[in-house]
Design a protein around this motif. Structure first.
Motif, PDB file in Angstrom:
ATOM      1  N   ASP A 117     -27.506  -8.246 -10.620  1.00 26.20           N
ATOM      2  CA  ASP A 117     -26.756  -8.767 -11.762  1.00 26.20           C
ATOM      3  C   ASP A 117     -27.331  -8.321 -13.102  1.00 26.20           C
ATOM      4  N   ASP A 123     -19.180  -4.738 -12.934  1.00 24.94           N
ATOM      5  CA  ASP A 123     -19.401  -6.044 -12.298  1.00 24.94           C
ATOM      6  C   ASP A 123     -18.833  -6.087 -10.885  1.00 24.94           C
ATOM      7  N   GLN A 127     -20.830  -7.193  -7.501  1.00 24.09           N
ATOM      8  CA  GLN A 127     -20.372  -8.212  -6.554  1.00 24.09           C
ATOM      9  C   GLN A 127     -20.288  -7.653  -5.141  1.00 24.09           C
ATOM     10  N   TYR A 197     -15.329 -10.360  -0.738  1.00 22.36           N
ATOM     11  CA  TYR A 197     -15.616  -9.171  -1.542  1.00 22.36           C
ATOM     12  C   TYR A 197     -15.830  -7.903  -0.706  1.00 22.36           C
TER      13      TYR A 197
END
Length: 474
Positions: A117, A123, A127, A197
């Motif tokens: 992170d 982003d 993830q 994800y």
């Protein structure tokens, strides 16, 4: 933003005392990891190895040559093979490659999860990297809990001793041991957080796919006896990949001597992991199956006829009715500790059997057998009882999920249920007539099924205690 340096010659085995030591200088021969894409690439780890030598001979599917037992000083292999409970095993297990490697991989996954992170980049990539690392972190904890603790029992899991959960990147951590229930809760939490994800077709085969993730989810539910959830996850996995390699057609083509099936060509593979490494099946003479398993295969099973050697005078005790894997990895890739589609089919069949859907269970088994059985009885008839149907499922699991840890794990989990528990008997030696033949017995509740933590680990972490009644020699 802190940088992290990963040496190119190791699998992320850090020796510094804290993360701060990695913020100033790039060590020679090292790689700076500072972007989301680099952390994502770290998930791809070819040649992951999970050695099974601490417990392989506790399985009723594996066998030792008589010359490796008779007249030899007892080691952990011989103690396991003869089911000897009179010796405390801790002093014989000074270290464990399986234990060390599994936690080394967990350290890698934790590095990604903890630090990605703060990296530069997209982003969505961050993830995805975290999700893939979590599914692999869960998998490694699953292997550890099923090796070093009692099989999951809903009645006792909340108090049964488990393993240390490693849930963050911390070079100085000395974690306390969690219970079996706590470890399974952690595993399932990682799986559920990762699934939204993950990708159906990841960057390469060393990144986890949705088919693998749902297969693993099904396996965890099955081991916990959460049958409806296991069935749903198995069906979801098969919706992404339901292919079965046709060994009947392959036999007609001439098998591995005529047609090579390298790893990339085996459509069943869901994850590429190994006992030793990708060339491990070149050591197939070491993987001797028991007379019981050889008999179980019969004479018309392609899984046996295509790949096993029964005639060697160098690698087998002639007359013992054993056999060994005799096919090089370049001729046929056979997954051993990773997952594959056929395991998902077998989990689905077990779910049906446990829910008394006996016709559905046997239909699934026959779908697999149509690609495995060369002649004679291909389609099994539906038994009258759930127990008999489960016996058919277990029999197919033994023939399909060879080597690795699947049979050892199955014995442990099924032994927690009176209906399916098995007392193993082993008559030895079979050929040698100069020593008395004995019958060795392994009871379902034997402490041998719980492998002691390595002595080197016990010495370093005083919070870690054995899950058996054996004595620590210090």
């Amino acid at each position: 933003m802190k940088q992290i340096y990963i040496t190119l010659l190791s699998a992320l085995m850090f020796t510094a005392s804290s993360c701060e030591d990695y913020t100033d200088v790039t060590p020679k021969g090292s790689l700076v990891v500072e972007t989301a894409s680099q952390f994502y690439e770290m998930v791809s780890l070819p040649n992951r190895g999970y050695p099974i030598n601490n417990f392989q001979y506790l399985s009723d599917d594996q066998w030792m040559r008589e010359s490796n037992v008779i007249g030899r000083t007892p080691n952990i292999d011989i103690l396991n093979f003869t089911f000897d409970e009179t010796v405390d095993r801790v002093s014989l297990l000074g270290g464990s490659s399986f234990y060390n490697q599994a936690y080394t991989y967990i350290n890698r996954w934790n590095t990604i999860i903890t630090l990605v992170d703060d990296s530069k980049g997209d982003d969505n990539i961050k993830q995805l990297a975290k999700a893939e690392a979590k599914i692999y972190r869960a998998y490694d904890h699953f292997l550890l809990i099923n090796t070093y603790a009692k099989g999951y029992d809903p009645q006792t899991s909340a108090t049964d001793g488990g393993i240390c959960i490693m849930d963050k990147f911390d070079l100085e951590s000395q974690p306390s041991k969690s219970t079996v229930a706590q470890v399974y809760d952690f595993i399932q939490k990682d799986i559920e957080e990762a699934l939204p994800y993950l990708q159906e077709k990841p960057l390469d085969v060393y990144h986890p796919s949705l088919a693998f993730a749902y297969a693993f989810k099904a396996k965890v539910h099955l081991f916990k006896r959460e049958i409806a959830n296991a069935q749903a996850a198995a069906e979801k996995s098969l919706s992404y990949n339901n292919q079965i390699f046709d060994m009947v057609a392959y036999n007609a083509q001439g098998g591995p001597t005529a047609v090579a099936v390298p790893a990339a060509n085996n459509v069943e593979v869901l994850s590429y992991m190994y006992m030793l490494g990708y060339t491990e099946m070149n050591l197939g003479q070491l993987y001797v199956i028991s007379p019981e398993l050889r008999t179980l295969f019969g004479t018309n099973d392609a899984r046996f006829n295509l790949f096993f050697n029964t005639t060697s005078t160098s690698n087998l005790d002639q007359g013992s009715n054993t056999a060994y894997w005799g096919t090089q990895y370049t001729r046929f890739f056979y997954p051993t500790v990773g997952m594959k589609t056929t395991e998902v089919y077998l989990m689905l069949a077990e779910c049906y059997a446990r829910e008394n859907k006996l016709n559905e269970a046997v239909d699934v088994l026959n779908t697999l057998r149509a690609k495995r059985i060369l002649s004679g009885t291909v389609n099994l008839t539906v038994p009258a009882t759930r127990k008999e149907t489960m016996e058919l499922v277990v029999s197919e699991r033994r023939k399909e999920l060879l080597f690795g840890f699947n049979r050892f794990f199955d014995l442990k989990r099924l032994n927690t249920e009176t209906e399916y528990a098995k007392t193993i008997t082993r008559v030895f030696p079979i050929v040698n007539k100069t020593v008395p033949q004995k019958t060795y017995t392994l009871q379902p509740g034997s402490r041998l099924y719980i492998i002691p933590f390595p002595l080197s680990v016990l010495q370093k972490n005083p919070k870690l205690t054995l899950n058996t009644d054996e004595k620590v020699p210090f």
